[in-house]
Design a protein around this motif. Structure first.
Motif, PDB file in Angstrom:
ATOM      1  N   MET A  94      46.535  35.803  26.282  1.00 28.16           N
ATOM      2  CA  MET A  94      45.128  36.165  26.412  1.00 28.16           C
ATOM      3  C   MET A  94      45.048  37.687  26.618  1.00 28.16           C
ATOM      4  N   SER A 128      38.748  42.092  34.694  1.00 28.43           N
ATOM      5  CA  SER A 128      38.732  41.285  35.922  1.00 28.43           C
ATOM      6  C   SER A 128      38.583  39.814  35.583  1.00 28.43           C
ATOM      7  N   ALA A 129      37.706  39.511  34.643  1.00 24.49           N
ATOM      8  CA  ALA A 129      37.443  38.115  34.305  1.00 24.49           C
ATOM      9  C   ALA A 129      38.660  37.468  33.650  1.00 24.49           C
ATOM     10  N   PHE A 130      39.273  38.150  32.687  1.00 22.94           N
ATOM     11  CA  PHE A 130      40.348  37.434  31.985  1.00 22.94           C
ATOM     12  C   PHE A 130      41.678  37.479  32.726  1.00 22.94           C
ATOM     13  N   GLY A 132      41.763  37.379  36.008  1.00 22.13           N
ATOM     14  CA  GLY A 132      41.480  36.327  36.996  1.00 22.13           C
ATOM     15  C   GLY A 132      41.575  34.945  36.388  1.00 22.13           C
ATOM     16  N   ALA A 133      41.120  34.813  35.147  1.00 22.17           N
ATOM     17  CA  ALA A 133      41.229  33.514  34.479  1.00 22.17           C
ATOM     18  C   ALA A 133      42.691  33.137  34.288  1.00 22.17           C
ATOM     19  N   GLY A 134      43.507  34.130  34.000  1.00 26.09           N
ATOM     20  CA  GLY A 134      44.945  33.859  33.902  1.00 26.09           C
ATOM     21  C   GLY A 134      45.488  33.320  35.222  1.00 26.09           C
ATOM     22  N   GLY A 136      43.821  31.702  37.583  1.00 29.41           N
ATOM     23  CA  GLY A 136      43.343  30.334  37.795  1.00 29.41           C
ATOM     24  C   GLY A 136      44.085  29.331  36.923  1.00 29.41           C
ATOM     25  N   ALA A 137      44.345  29.721  35.677  1.00 23.84           N
ATOM     26  CA  ALA A 137      45.080  28.823  34.777  1.00 23.84           C
ATOM     27  C   ALA A 137      46.505  28.611  35.289  1.00 23.84           C
ATOM     28  N   GLN A 160      42.026  41.626  41.143  1.00 27.01           N
ATOM     29  CA  GLN A 160      42.622  40.366  40.700  1.00 27.01           C
ATOM     30  C   GLN A 160      44.143  40.444  40.732  1.00 27.01           C
TER      31      GLN A 160
END
Lengths: 400, 335
Positions: A94, A128-130, A132-134, A136-137, A160
Motif C-alpha cells: 500500500m 497518516s491514514a494509510f 495507520g491503516a497498515g 490496523g491491518a 502513526q
C-alpha cells in the motif's frame, strides 16, 4: 514471559562471539560463507525472524551463496515482495504510486500485474491514514508493506509511526503484534533539495519499537526485505535511491549484483564485513558503503589496508561486529549520510568507547554536517560524505 | 428524554444496565484515584498514578453504540476510554489491573489507562487526538478481506474533527467503502476551550457530506437516540455499504482530567441537571419498563462486578522493575 533482564538480550543481535560476525568478499561478490552464517544464527537466539510464519512456508534459508544471476537493488526488492506475496495471502502493498507506476523509485514495478489492485493498493496522499491503516491491518493478522515515498515525508505521519506502530506491542505487554514493513526512500546526491534528500535513519533508530534496516546492495536488499516481511515486529526498510540501479539517476556500479533466485533471509541485526583490512575500520551503511569500498580499492596499492563494515541494520545494531573490527585495526572512521550530531555516528563510537576504550587510537567522522541538504550540486557535494572526504579521513587516520 | 417506540423494555433495561455499570465503574475509579492523593494532590502518587480522564455523563454514547457490536468487531478509542471499553466487553478485571499498573493488566502495566489493548475484543485506544481513526481503517480492511460482516468503529472526541487524521481517514474510508463507523463524542469542551471557539461548523456530522458519507448528529444525550443512529450506521457498514459518521452531543459531567478545577467552565452550574443517567432511569420507571427495585438490583450487581475488578487489581502483583525492558519487540531485543 521473561522474569529478568537477560544481559545477553541487551547485547547486539548476534550474541554469538564477535569473531563469528560474518565476513566475506566485497559486496560485488556477496561471497558470504553459508556455514559461518548458519553457526552465527544458531548461536544468536536474538535472531528469530522465522517465528510466526504462515503455515506451509518452507524452511528459512539464511544468506545462501549469491550465484551468478544479477539484479538491480530495485528488482531484488520487487522479487522479495513477490515471493512473499505468493507464499502468504496476508502480505499486501500500500502506498502512493505503488500500482501501475511501480513506485517512484521502482520498489514495486510489475507487482500489480501479477497481484492486482486488491493487493497492490495506490493510496491518496494521506500518509497518516494509510500508514495507520497498515497498522490496523497488521494488528488483525495481515502483513502489510507500506511505502512512505520519501523518508522526508515522515513529518506528516510520524504519530502513526512512532506512537502507534512502534509502541503497540510494548503498551499491550506483548499481547498485540504489528508485523508491518514501512518501506521508504532515503538519501541525496541528485539535487533534490532539503526536503527530498535526507537519510534520517538515526531518527527512526532513536525511537524504540521499530527495527531499522538499510541495505546497500541487491543481495542484502532481497534478504532483508524477506526477513522484514516475515518479522512479527514493525520493520522500517530504508533504501537509498542511489543503490537502486535506476536508469534515470547516477548509478553506483554495485547497484547491480548477484542475487539468488530462491527466497532467503539476511538476518536483521547483523552487520557484514564487506572488505577486510588491517589499518583502519570504516563503519558505514547504504550508499556510503560503496564510496568506502572505492576508497579502499584506491588506497590498497599504497599499502593502506581499509576494513569496511556495512552495518545493514541499525536496530538492532551489531555492536559486536563494530568492536571486533576495531579491535583488529585500532582506528575507527564512521561514514554516515545522516546528520552528524546526536545520531548514528556518535552511537557507533560510543559502542566502542563503552566497551573497549583502549582499542581506540583514532576516531573520526565523515557525516552530513548539521545543515539542511543544499540544492546546488556544488554545495550538496560539499556536505555529502563523498569518496574524497572519506579518503582524506583515511589518510589522516593512518598518518598517526 | 425521548424514548423510541420500537425499543422493547428488555432492550431498554440492557441499555440502562450498561450505563449503570459504566457509571459505577467511573465512580469507583474516581474514589480509588483520589484515595491516596490527599491532602496535597500529587498526580504521580497513589495506587492509580498519572492522568485520569473519566467519562461520566458520556454513558449514552457507549451503551447505545456498544449494543450493536460483537466481540469480533474492532473498536479504537481515545484518552477517555473506559465507558466504550466496558460497552465493547473488554475484560473488566484485566482492564482495571492495567489502570492500577499491575502485571495482570491488559498491557502488564506497560500501557496505562490511555493505552488499553484487548485482542479478545479487538479493542484499543490512543492518547493522541484523532490518531485512533487510521488504524480502524486497517482493521476494517482486514475484516473485509476475511469475508463476513465484521466492522471497525473509531470513537473520537469533537476536537478530533479539526485534526488532519480525521479528514484523511474519512476520505480513505469513503473512497474504499470500508466497513467503518466513525463516532464523535461532542462533550462541548476540548479541555478548556469551548467547541464554539474551536470548530467552524455547528455539527461535525455535516462534515460527512464532504466525503460523500452519511452524517448524523444526535442532539440529545439520549442512549436511545444513540442506539438508533448507531444502529443504522452499523447496519450500513455490515451490509458493505461503506462508512458513516455519527456525532453525539453528550456531556462531560466531570473535569477533563481529575484535578481539573474547571474554573473556565461557564456551564458548570447546570451540569448536574443534565446528567443522563437519572434522567433515563426515571423515564424507564415512568414508562413502566423498570421498577425502583429493578434499578436497585442493577446498581448492586454493577457494584459487585466493579468491586471484584478493583479487588483483583489491588491483589495483583506490580511489575518487576527487572522486566522494564521487555516487550519492545516480539523477537530479539534492541541492542
Amino acid at each position: 514471559m521473561s522474569t529478568n533482564i537477560d544481559p545477553a538480550r541487551q547485547e547486539s543481535a548476534g550474541n554469538a562471539p564477535a569473531s563469528a560476525a560474518s565476513t566475506g568478499a566485497p559486496v560485488t561478490g556477496a561471497g558470504v560463507s553459508t556455514a559461518t552464517d548458519a553457526e552465527t544464527t544458531a548461536g544468536g537466539d536474538a535472531i528469530d525472524t522465522g517465528t510466526g510464519r504462515a503455515p506451509g512456508s518452507s524452511a528459512t534459508v539464511i544468506e545462501p551463496e549469491p550465484g551468478k544471476r544479477k539484479l538491480s537493488t530495485a528488482k531484488a526488492i520487487q522479487e522479495a515482495i513477490a515471493q512473499e506475496m505468493r507464499a502468504d495471502d496476508s502480505v499486501f502493498v500500500m502506498g502512493e504510486d505503488v500500482g501501475p507506476y511501480g513506485g517512484i523509485f521502482s520498489s514495486t514495478t510489475g507487482l500489480i500485474d501479477e497481484f492486482g489492485a486488491d493487493r497492490i493498493l495506490d493510496t491518496p496522499i494521506s500518509e497518516s491514514a494509510f500508514i495507520g491503516a497498515g497498522i490496523g491491518a497488521a494488528v488483525e493478522g495481515m502483513r502489510p508493506i507500506v511505502e512512505l515515498m520519501f523518508v522526508d515525508f515522515f513529518g506528516v505521519c510520524m504519530d502513526q509511526i512512532y506512537n502507534h506502530m512502534a509502541k503497540i506491542h510494548f503498551e499491550s505487554g506483548g499481547n498485540v503484534q504489528v508485523p508491518m514493513v514501512l518501506m521508504t526512500a532515503v538519501g541525496g546526491g541528485y539535487s533534490d533539495g532539503a526536503q527530498h534528500s535526507q537519510a534520517l535513519w538515526g531518527t527512526f533508530a532513536h525511537l524504540p519499537g521499530m527495527k531499522v534496516v538499510v541495505p546497500s546492495n541487491p543481495y542484502d536488499a532481497k534478504g532483508l526485505m524477506t526477513a522484514a516481511i516475515r518479522s512479527n515486529d514493525p520493520v522500517v526498510f530504508m533504501f537509498h535511491k542511489g543503490v537502486m540501479g535506476l536508469g534515470w539517476m547516477k548509478k553506483n556500479k554495485r547497484s547491480i549484483g548477484a542475487v539468488p533466485e530462491e527466497s532467503y533471509e539476511v538476518p536483521i541485526g547483523k552487520a557484514r564485513v564487506v572488505r577486510e583490512g588491517t589499518d583502519v575500520t570504516v563503519v558505514t551503511l547504504s550508499l556510503s558503503v560503496h564510496h568506502a569500498l572505492d576508497v579502499a580499492e584506491k588506497l590498497e596499492p599504497e599499502g593502506i589496508s581499509v576494513e569496511v563494515l556495512d552495518l545493514r541494520s541499525l536496530v538492532p545494531l551489531d555492536r559486536d561486529a563494530i568492536v571486533a573490527s576495531v579491535s583488529k585495526t585500532g582506528r575507527l572512521i564512521v561514514v554516515d549520510e545522516d546528520y552528524q550530531s546526536f545520531g548514528l555516528s556518535g552511537e557507533v563510537i560510543a559502542s566502542v568507547a563503552e566497551r573497549q576504550p583502549q582499542l581506540l587510537s583514532h576516531v573520526s567522522r565523515v557525516c552530513m554536517p548539521d545543515v539542511p541538504v543544499p540544492y546546488a550540486s556544488q554545495l550538496e557535494y560539499a556536505v555529502l560524505p563523498t569518496a574524497t572526504r572519506i579518503e582524506a579521513a583515511v589518510r589522516e587516520a593512518v598518518a598517526k | 428524554m425521548t424514548l423510541y417506540p420500537e425499543l422493547t423494555d428488555e432492550k431498554r433495561r440492557e441499555l440502562l444496565n450498561s450505563m449503570v455499570l459504566i457509571r459505577t465503574y467511573e465512580e469507583a475509579i474516581l474514589r480509588e484515584y483520589h484515595a491516596d492523593k490527599s491532602p496535597g494532590f500529587d498526580i504521580g502518587a497513589g495506587l492509580i498514578p498519572g492522568e485520569m480522564h473519566l467519562a461520566a455523563g458520556q454513558e449514552p454514547v457507549a451503551a447505545g453504540l456498544g449494543a450493536h457490536l460483537t466481540k469480533d468487531d474492532a473498536m479504537t478509542a481515545t484518552h477517555r476510554p473506559h465507558h466504550v471499553a466496558i460497552a465493547k466487553g473488554v475484560r473488566l478485571r484485566e482492564m482495571t489491573a492495567e489502570i492500577f499498573g499491575r502485571e495482570t493488566g491488559l498491557g502488564r502495566g506497560r500501557g496505562g489507562h490511555m493505552h488499553l489493548f484487548d485482542p479478545e475484543t479487538h479493542f484499543s485506544c490512543s492518547g493522541i487526538v484523532a490518531e485512533g481513526l487510521p488504524p480502524a481503517l486497517g482493521q476494517a480492511m482486514a475484516f473485509r478481506r476475511g469475508g463476513g460482516d465484521r466492522i471497525a468503529v473509531a470513537v473520537a472526541g469533537e476536537g478530533a474533527a479539526n485534526a488532519g487524521a480525521f479528514h484523511e481517514s474519512l476520505n480513505l474510508a469513503a473512497l474504499w467503502k470500508l466497513p467503518v463507523v466513525f463516532v464523535i463524542e461532542d462533550n462541548d469542551w476540548g479541555i478548556s476551550v469551548p467547541r464554539a471557539q474551536s470548530t467552524s461548523v455547528t455539527s461535525n456530522a455535516d462534515r460527512g457530506a464532504a466525503y460523500g458519507i452519511p452524517g448524523v448528529r444526535v442532539e440529545e444525550n439520549s442512549v436511545e437516540g444513540v442506539y438508533e443512529a448507531c444502529g443504522e450506521a452499523v447496519a450500513r457498514a455490515r451490509a458493505g455499504n461503506g462508512p458513516s459518521l455519527v456525532e453525539v452531543h453528550t456531556l462531560r459531567l466531570w473535569g477533563h482530567f481529575e484535578g481539573d478545577a474547571q474554573g473556565y467552565r461557564t456551564d458548570l452550574e447546570g451540569v448536574p441537571g443534565r446528567d443522563p443517567l437519572p434522567t433515563y432511569k426515571q423515564a424507564l420507571v415512568d414508562s413502566g419498563a423498570i421498577t425502583e427495585e429493578d434499578y436497585n438490583v442493577m446498581t448492586a450487581s454493577a457494584s459487585e462486578r466493579v468491586e471484584d475488578a478493583i479487588d483483583f487489581a489491588k491483589a495483583s502483583p506490580t511489575p518487576d522493575p527487572a522486566d522494564a525492558l521487555d516487550y519492545v519487540f516480539s523477537e530479539g531485543a534492541r541492542s
